[in-house]
Design a protein around this motif. Sequence first.
Motif, short mmCIF file in Angstrom:
data_model
loop_
_atom_site.label_atom_id
_atom_site.label_comp_id
_atom_site.label_asym_id
_atom_site.label_seq_id
_atom_site.Cartn_x
_atom_site.Cartn_y
_atom_site.Cartn_z
N TYR A 1 0.81 -1.21 0.00
CA TYR A 1 0.00 0.00 0.00
C TYR A 1 0.85 1.27 0.00
CZ TYR A 1 -4.19 -2.74 0.45
OH TYR A 1 -5.22 -3.61 0.19
N GLN A 2 2.16 1.12 0.14
CA GLN A 2 3.03 2.28 0.03
C GLN A 2 2.95 2.92 -1.35
OE1 GLN A 2 3.77 -0.53 1.57
NE2 GLN A 2 4.11 0.22 3.67
N ARG A 3 2.44 2.16 -2.32
CA ARG A 3 2.26 2.71 -3.68
C ARG A 3 1.09 3.66 -3.77
NH1 ARG A 3 1.41 -2.36 -7.41
NH2 ARG A 3 1.43 -0.73 -9.01
N LEU A 4 0.15 3.56 -2.84
CA LEU A 4 -1.10 4.30 -2.96
C LEU A 4 -0.91 5.81 -3.05
CD1 LEU A 4 -4.18 4.19 -3.12
CD2 LEU A 4 -4.24 4.14 -0.62
N PRO A 5 -0.10 6.44 -2.19
CA PRO A 5 0.08 7.89 -2.32
C PRO A 5 0.62 8.32 -3.69
CG PRO A 5 0.86 7.14 -0.18
CD PRO A 5 0.58 5.91 -0.99
N ARG A 6 1.51 7.51 -4.27
CA ARG A 6 2.02 7.84 -5.62
C ARG A 6 0.90 7.74 -6.65
NH1 ARG A 6 6.12 4.29 -4.03
NH2 ARG A 6 5.51 2.76 -5.62
N ILE A 7 0.06 6.75 -6.52
CA ILE A 7 -1.06 6.60 -7.45
C ILE A 7 -2.00 7.79 -7.34
CG2 ILE A 7 -3.13 5.22 -7.95
CD1 ILE A 7 -1.52 2.74 -7.14
N MET A 8 -2.23 8.27 -6.12
CA MET A 8 -3.11 9.41 -5.91
C MET A 8 -2.61 10.67 -6.61
SD MET A 8 -4.17 9.11 -1.90
CE MET A 8 -5.08 7.72 -1.25
N ASN A 9 -1.31 10.76 -6.81
CA ASN A 9 -0.73 11.95 -7.44
C ASN A 9 -0.86 11.94 -8.96
OD1 ASN A 9 0.08 13.18 -5.04
ND2 ASN A 9 2.01 12.04 -4.99
N ARG A 10 -1.31 10.84 -9.52
CA ARG A 10 -1.48 10.76 -10.97
C ARG A 10 -2.75 11.50 -11.42
NH1 ARG A 10 -0.73 4.20 -11.50
NH2 ARG A 10 1.44 4.08 -10.78
N VAL A 11 -2.81 11.79 -12.72
CA VAL A 11 -4.04 12.32 -13.29
C VAL A 11 -5.10 11.22 -13.22
CG1 VAL A 11 -5.16 13.21 -15.37
CG2 VAL A 11 -2.81 13.88 -14.83
N ASN A 12 -6.22 11.53 -12.62
CA ASN A 12 -7.22 10.50 -12.34
C ASN A 12 -8.47 10.75 -13.19
OD1 ASN A 12 -8.89 8.60 -11.25
ND2 ASN A 12 -8.72 9.28 -9.14
N ASP A 13 -8.78 9.83 -14.10
CA ASP A 13 -9.98 10.00 -14.92
C ASP A 13 -11.06 8.97 -14.60
OD1 ASP A 13 -8.89 7.73 -16.01
OD2 ASP A 13 -8.95 8.43 -18.09
N SER A 14 -10.77 8.05 -13.67
CA SER A 14 -11.78 7.10 -13.20
C SER A 14 -11.25 6.38 -11.97
CB SER A 14 -12.14 6.07 -14.29
OG SER A 14 -11.20 5.01 -14.30
N PHE A 15 -12.12 5.63 -11.31
CA PHE A 15 -11.66 4.89 -10.13
C PHE A 15 -10.70 3.77 -10.50
CE2 PHE A 15 -14.71 1.87 -11.53
CZ PHE A 15 -14.60 0.69 -10.79
N VAL B 1 -18.68 -3.38 -2.54
CA VAL B 1 -17.88 -2.79 -1.47
C VAL B 1 -16.50 -2.41 -1.99
CG1 VAL B 1 -16.79 -3.24 0.77
CG2 VAL B 1 -19.15 -3.99 0.34
N GLU B 2 -15.88 -3.28 -2.78
CA GLU B 2 -14.54 -2.97 -3.29
C GLU B 2 -14.55 -1.73 -4.19
OE1 GLU B 2 -11.47 -4.42 -2.40
OE2 GLU B 2 -13.00 -4.87 -0.90
N ALA B 3 -15.57 -1.60 -5.01
CA ALA B 3 -15.65 -0.42 -5.87
C ALA B 3 -15.82 0.85 -5.04
CB ALA B 3 -16.80 -0.58 -6.86
N LYS B 4 -16.74 0.79 -4.10
CA LYS B 4 -17.09 2.01 -3.35
C LYS B 4 -16.05 2.39 -2.30
CE LYS B 4 -22.04 1.75 -4.28
NZ LYS B 4 -23.40 1.81 -3.72
N LYS B 5 -15.20 1.45 -1.91
CA LYS B 5 -14.14 1.80 -0.95
C LYS B 5 -13.19 2.82 -1.55
CE LYS B 5 -10.41 -1.19 -2.37
NZ LYS B 5 -9.75 -2.49 -2.27
N THR B 6 -13.12 2.90 -2.89
CA THR B 6 -12.20 3.85 -3.53
C THR B 6 -12.59 5.29 -3.23
OG1 THR B 6 -13.42 3.80 -5.64
CG2 THR B 6 -11.60 2.22 -5.37
N MET B 7 -13.80 5.51 -2.72
CA MET B 7 -14.18 6.85 -2.29
C MET B 7 -13.24 7.33 -1.19
SD MET B 7 -17.88 8.34 -1.05
CE MET B 7 -18.18 6.98 0.06
N VAL B 8 -12.77 6.43 -0.33
CA VAL B 8 -11.81 6.81 0.71
C VAL B 8 -10.53 7.34 0.06
CG1 VAL B 8 -10.34 5.91 2.57
CG2 VAL B 8 -12.72 5.18 2.39
N PHE B 9 -10.06 6.67 -0.98
CA PHE B 9 -8.85 7.11 -1.66
C PHE B 9 -9.06 8.49 -2.28
CE2 PHE B 9 -8.20 2.33 -2.80
CZ PHE B 9 -8.03 2.03 -1.45
N GLU B 10 -10.24 8.69 -2.87
CA GLU B 10 -10.53 9.97 -3.52
C GLU B 10 -10.65 11.11 -2.51
OE1 GLU B 10 -11.19 11.11 -7.09
OE2 GLU B 10 -9.56 9.70 -6.75
N LEU B 11 -11.21 10.83 -1.35
CA LEU B 11 -11.31 11.87 -0.32
C LEU B 11 -9.92 12.26 0.18
CD1 LEU B 11 -14.39 10.63 1.75
CD2 LEU B 11 -14.34 12.23 -0.17
#
Length: 442
Positions: free
Chosen positions: A50-64, A224-234
């Motif tokens: 999950y250490q990759r997650l912050p780097r992924i958040m910094n990308r241009v995001n066009d969908s979940f 649940v797996e799809a909607k958990k990505t709302m946490v990442f987006e917040l």
Amino acid sequence: MLRLKAQNKYWLTCTQCGYETPNFWTWFDQNQQCPKCSSKHSEVSYNRRYQRLPRIMNRVNDSFWTYFPFLPLLRRRHIVSFKEGAIPVERWGFLEEFAKKEFNLDIKVHVYRNDLNGGTGTFKDIAASLAASIFSEIGINQYCIASTGNSATAYAKYLSKANVNCSVFMPEDTIGTSEATITSYGQQVFKVSGDYARAKEIAAGYAKIHNIPMSTGNIDPIRVEAKKTMVFELLRQMDKFPDVYIQAVSGGTGPIAIDKGIREIKSIYPDIKNPRFMLVQPDGCDPMVSAWEKAEVEGFPEGFEKNYPIIDNPKTEVPTLATGNPATYPIVAKLVKESGGTFLRMRETKLLSIGKLVAYEQKVIPGPASSVCLAGFFLALKKNKIKDGETVLINIGEGPNRAPYYLEQMVNTSQLVSKVEECSPHFIDDFRKELWDEVLRD
């Protein structure tokens, strides 16, 4: 279809007994339940850093699908998407100003705009996208779902794109636009005499007779797996994770998914915790609110979450929230209690008032379920459930395109005239005062 079933990206774990299911091929072979204890509630875990997650958040995001490493799909080529899930979290200043003026609270109010989703403009699009993608990968070509409207519409569209046949079971009072939309995608609709509970019952019988997978509802691990990505987006879009989360609730996948998402990333975000869940129901269908109020009076005795009423054939102006048998209440109520949150009941007589006010102040026209949610903000303030300095997230579900009958009722200033002398200028500030008076009037 991916034929190689061996994989090490994810697995499912039964929340009741801990039994592990290796993949979604096996999950569906098991009829979407644990073979050891028969529970339908399993959660997905990942063999990922999950250490990759912050780097992924910094990308241009066009969908979940930006969060593909933390979603239970093996090959990107199976993705079925209409650019859903990367929706804006907006600051709504007029709500902040109201809280300051009327309650002397300095708060930040953010709104998660599901009406801007690229599929059908509802909170259901991300779940439908993940479902269609998984079905494409594992070779499912028939599916059935019981729905009051939004889930069925989303699944019909995404499964049609994936060339998956979808049979939809809906209560007889479902709005006609939902039926028309679903059938326009080539999917079939069965309108059931009775309420949503009866529609689910008929759908289950159909699924059993024809050996067709059926949606397991709000605890469906795909949803649940799809909607958990709302946490990442917040986390990606907000300076501070919300202290308060407000949502209109029918079944409750939203808070279930937020809880799952937060638990999943605790290793890299140890300080993050669930917001106080404030879940809103209309008074035409409010079994969760009634159960909560009873438990509150009784001091929340042990096992309180297992005691809830069932409303047969609920009569509500918001058909997408017409779940009279809230089977997920035991899960959702515990989350609400642990978070320090509450359930709120709004009067349906306020639906149009809320809708018109938001349309005027924010230039955003909400759908009826979204208006229920927004009413929850005013109720939470009135009941002193929001504290000074807090950050509030309001998760609105759909726009007026999903409920044109609601939009038609919002006509307010039109006049029928036959000659020019009958016409005179108007003053928009008078209109604004009238709207606020309607909302605040008891």
